[in-house]
Design a protein around this motif. Structure first.
Motif, PDB file in Angstrom:
ATOM      1  N   THR A   1       0.837  -0.983   0.005  1.00  0.00           N
ATOM      2  CA  THR A   1       0.140   0.064   0.141  1.00  0.00           C
ATOM      3  C   THR A   1       0.852   1.203   0.082  1.00  0.00           C
ATOM      4  O   THR A   1       0.522   2.154  -0.831  1.00  0.00           O
TER       5      THR A   1
ATOM      6  N   ARG B   1       1.916   2.573  -3.217  1.00  0.00           N
ATOM      7  CA  ARG B   1       1.037   2.889  -4.066  1.00  0.00           C
ATOM      8  C   ARG B   1       0.642   4.617  -3.826  1.00  0.00           C
ATOM      9  O   ARG B   1       0.334   5.379  -4.359  1.00  0.00           O
ATOM     10  N   ARG B   2       0.420   4.573  -2.361  1.00  0.00           N
ATOM     11  CA  ARG B   2       0.214   5.966  -1.894  1.00  0.00           C
ATOM     12  C   ARG B   2       1.382   7.175  -2.209  1.00  0.00           C
ATOM     13  O   ARG B   2       1.025   7.930  -2.652  1.00  0.00           O
ATOM     14  N   SER B   3       2.653   6.488  -2.372  1.00  0.00           N
ATOM     15  CA  SER B   3       3.811   7.501  -2.559  1.00  0.00           C
ATOM     16  C   SER B   3       3.662   7.965  -4.136  1.00  0.00           C
ATOM     17  O   SER B   3       3.815   8.996  -4.469  1.00  0.00           O
TER      18      SER B   3
ATOM     19  N   PHE C   1       0.827   7.756  -5.896  1.00  0.00           N
ATOM     20  CA  PHE C   1      -0.084   8.892  -6.189  1.00  0.00           C
ATOM     21  C   PHE C   1      -0.029  10.213  -5.524  1.00  0.00           C
ATOM     22  O   PHE C   1      -0.339  11.070  -6.110  1.00  0.00           O
ATOM     23  N   ARG C   2       0.770  10.193  -4.574  1.00  0.00           N
ATOM     24  CA  ARG C   2       0.996  11.627  -3.934  1.00  0.00           C
ATOM     25  C   ARG C   2       2.001  12.270  -5.050  1.00  0.00           C
ATOM     26  O   ARG C   2       1.839  13.376  -5.383  1.00  0.00           O
TER      27      ARG C   2
END
Length: 194
Positions: free
Chosen positions: A39, A42-44, A46-47
Motif C-alpha cells: 500500500t 501506491r500512496r507514494s 499517487f502523491r
C-alpha cells in the motif's frame, strides 16, 4: 517416604496448540506487513502524481497564444491599459496621443479624444464591469484626471488641486465598482477619492 511431584510440563497437545496459535499470529502479522508494503508505494506514487499535476497546472499559462493589434493602423507609445473583469472591455492610453477603447476584447478599437488636443497620458483604470474609467495625464499636458461613466464614450476633466495647478500624474487605480480612486504624482504624493 517419597514425595510425589506433579508434572506441570505441557503436554504435546498443549504445545501443538501453542505453536499453532503463534503461527496464526505470525501469519496475520506477515499479512499486515505485506499489505503495508504494497500500500505504501501506491500512496507514494499517487502523491507524486498529484504534486506533479498541480505543479504543471500552475506553471502552464492559461492563455499561451497572443494576437497583435494595431489601433489606428500604426504603432504608438502606449503608456497603460486596463480591462473589465471578463476581458471584453479594454481601454488603453498613449503618450502624446488619445484614449482607445474596445468592447470586443481588443479585436476593434475606437479612438477617444477627451480634450481639445492629444495629451501625454500616463495611466488608466477601469471598474470591473468596464463602464467607469479614469485616466491621468502627466505634467507635459493638462496634468489632470479625466473620468468617464459610459465606457469611454464621453469624458469629464477633474482638477483635484485647490489652486488648479496641474499635477505630474504617473498612475491611477480604481475599486471594482469604480467609485473609489487612487492616483500618484511623480515626486509628489498619493491622492485618493471616495
Amino acid at each position: 517416604c517419597c514425595t510425589q511431584h506433579q508434572d506441570f510440563s505441557p503436554s504435546r497437545t498443549t504445545y501443538r496448540r501453542w505453536l499453532s496459535s503463534g503461527s496464526a499470529r505470525f501469519s496475520r502479522s506477515n499479512e499486515r506487513t505485506n499489505r503495508l508494503s504494497t500500500t505504501m508505494p501506491r500512496r507514494s506514487v499517487f502523491r507524486f502524481l498529484l504534486i506533479t499535476l498541480l505543479t504543471l497546472s500552475v506553471l502552464t499559462p492559461v492563455n499561451s497564444t497572443w494576437t497583435e493589434r494595431s489601433p489606428g493602423g500604426s504603432t504608438k507609445i502606449w503608456a497603460s491599459i486596463t480591462s473589465s473583469s471578463d476581458g471584453t472591455k479594454l481601454a488603453a492610453v498613449a503618450w502624446e496621443g488619445n484614449i482607445w477603447t474596445s468592447t470586443d476584447s481588443g479585436v476593434t478599437w475606437t479612438e477617444r479624444s477627451p480634450g481639445v488636443m492629444e495629451e501625454s497620458w500616463a495611466g488608466i483604470t477601469s471598474s470591473s464591469d468596464g463602464i467607469k474609467l479614469a485616466a491621468v495625464s502627466d505634467y507635459f499636458s493638462a496634468g489632470h484626471i479625466w473620468i468617464s461613466a459610459d465606457s469611454g464614450a464621453t469624458w469629464n476633466e477633474r482638477s483635484i488641486s485647490s489652486t488648479g495647478r496641474s499635477q505630474n500624474w504617473v498612475s491611477i487605480t480604481s475599486s471594482s465598482d469604480g467609485t473609489k480612486l487612487a492616483a500618484v504624482v511623480s515626486n509628489g504624493n498619493i491622492w485618493t477619492s471616495t
